[in-house]
Design an enzyme around this catalytic site. Structure first.
Site, PDB file in Angstrom:
ATOM      1  N   ILE A 273       0.849  -1.200   0.000  1.00 44.39           N
ATOM      2  CA  ILE A 273       0.000   0.000   0.000  1.00 44.39           C
ATOM      3  C   ILE A 273       0.883   1.248   0.000  1.00 44.39           C
ATOM      4  O   ILE A 273       0.600   2.230  -0.653  1.00 44.39           O
ATOM      5  CB  ILE A 273      -0.940   0.004   1.222  1.00 44.39           C
ATOM      6  CG1 ILE A 273      -1.966  -1.132   1.108  1.00 44.39           C
ATOM      7  CG2 ILE A 273      -1.675   1.354   1.344  1.00 44.39           C
ATOM      8  CD1 ILE A 273      -2.768  -1.373   2.377  1.00 44.39           C
ATOM      9  N   HIS A 274       1.993   1.165   0.754  1.00 42.23           N
ATOM     10  CA  HIS A 274       2.982   2.251   0.831  1.00 42.23           C
ATOM     11  C   HIS A 274       2.309   3.572   1.204  1.00 42.23           C
ATOM     12  O   HIS A 274       2.340   4.541   0.444  1.00 42.23           O
ATOM     13  CB  HIS A 274       3.713   2.390  -0.509  1.00 42.23           C
ATOM     14  CG  HIS A 274       5.211   2.444  -0.366  1.00 42.23           C
ATOM     15  ND1 HIS A 274       5.962   1.363   0.046  1.00 42.23           N
ATOM     16  CD2 HIS A 274       6.090   3.458  -0.563  1.00 42.23           C
ATOM     17  CE1 HIS A 274       7.229   1.700   0.077  1.00 42.23           C
ATOM     18  NE2 HIS A 274       7.340   2.967  -0.272  1.00 42.23           N
ATOM     19  N   PRO A 275       1.718   3.644   2.396  1.00 40.61           N
ATOM     20  CA  PRO A 275       0.917   4.821   2.749  1.00 40.61           C
ATOM     21  C   PRO A 275       1.692   6.116   2.957  1.00 40.61           C
ATOM     22  O   PRO A 275       1.102   7.196   2.913  1.00 40.61           O
ATOM     23  CB  PRO A 275       0.238   4.396   4.054  1.00 40.61           C
ATOM     24  CG  PRO A 275       1.092   3.304   4.614  1.00 40.61           C
ATOM     25  CD  PRO A 275       1.674   2.603   3.443  1.00 40.61           C
TER      26      PRO A 275
END
Length: 349
Positions: A273-275
């Site tokens: 997701i690599h928020p």
């Protein structure tokens, strides 16, 4: 659900304004929740459950039931639709609990055997081994991201408050912040906190405090590309939705899937997701360890030395790219096994 909320509040001798103040929710909304004229969000339900000591499963089922009824009402096909939905949910649940390979299952059985011997729930809280493991974890996780403090220097910075000559202020803050983040997740475990978006953002804020203040505790607002292209991070607008789906998945499966598999899966999914712009690696490892601690396991300390570092990144890449789905779970399981074995040796001395 309205009766459940009101009775729980009264049992705790709280007034609606006190609940509102403690949760940061408008008092008028609390009253509307209890009268049934307004439905809380899932995040609000989680907060209310934690504050009022309501069983999470009980309240979330009530919340979902009312949400479903609100959506479909008395439509003539409602019951048929519900039965079809039930069947699909069953299929999805069974596919979630995927088959475990023989090699992984044997490793998980060994881990649980060690864990049973240690009776970790009583021993890990004040164990000197655990304290040393946490310092080593802080050293290694920072080193993986380029911090040049040695293990001894990390301990001096964290425990003695010393300033190391030749090292940057950022490197000092990375050590101090990470150690505080460990304390944060341990506190959440001890208080049986349900892990939500609030905790995720709090961990990120701690990690980047004083380092990148504009980013700390905030999702990225721009699209990014991963260098090795093993995965494509989701678009910024999708981040809250993707994380909510992940937390929902965890709540549904935390009693169905082995904790090692849960922890590995959550770590991988947060990473994909690599928020955040920065700190995704550290935050995903902390949440992975939150899950392990929550289920009575030790912190999984991923070593920064070359061989372990290479195995770590390679196993992640293989798992995320689906080249070998079990690669990272096997890697994590082996680390947990080694930690348990070391703890056994320490206690037996």
């Amino acid at each position: 659900m309205k009766t459940l909320l009101k009775e729980a509040r009264e049992l705790k001798n709280f007034k609606t304004r006190e609940v509102a103040q403690l949760l940061g929710i408008d008092q008028a909304l609390i009253s509307k929740f209890e009268s049934g004229t307004r439905k809380p969000t899932k995040d609000q339900v989680s907060k209310l459950a934690a504050l009022l000591d309501i069983d999470y499963e009980t309240i979330i089922i009530s919340w979902l039931k009312e949400k479903i009824i609100h959506e479909i009402g008395n439509d003539e096909f409602a019951l048929k639709a519900l039965r079809a939905a039930e069947e699909e949910i069953r299929l999805n649940s069974s596919s979630t609990a995927k088959k475990v390979s023989t090699v992984l299952q044997q490793l998980l059985d060994e881990i649980d055997s060690f864990k049973a011997k240690l009776n970790l729930s009583k021993q890990i809280k004040n164990n000197s081994f655990t304290e040393a493991l946490e310092i080593e974890y802080t050293y290694n996780t920072n080193s993986l991201e380029g911090n040049t403090l040695s293990l001894n220097e990390t301990e001096l910075v964290v425990n003695e408050g010393q300033t190391i000559s030749g090292k940057s202020m950022r490197e000092h803050l990375e050590a101090i912040n990470h150690q505080e983040a460990i304390a944060f997740i341990k506190n959440k475990v001890e208080s049986n906190t349900i892990f939500t978006e609030k905790e995720l953002l709090s961990i990120h804020a701690i990690i980047l405090r004083g380092i990148l203040p504009k980013e700390a505790g905030h999702y990225r607002a721009v699209s990014i590309t991963i260098k090795d292209r093993s995965f494509t991070p989701c678009e910024p607008a999708s981040i809250p939705r993707e994380l909510e789906a992940l937390f929902n998945w965890y709540e549904m499966n935390k009693n169905l899937i082995h904790p090692i598999i849960l922890a590995a899966t959550i770590k991988q999914r947060i990473l994909t997701i690599h928020p955040f712009i920065n700190g995704n690696g550290k935050v995903s490892r902390l949440i992975m360890n939150f899950v392990l601690l929550q289920h009575g396991y030790l912190i999984a300390n991923i070593k920064a030395e070359n061989e372990s570092r290479n195995r770590y990144f390679q196993s992640l890449k293989e798992s995320i790219s689906k080249e070998n789905n079990d690669a990272f779970t096997l890697y994590l399981a082996q680390i947990e096994k080694e930690s348990l074995e070391n703890n056994i040796r320490t206690i037996s001395q």
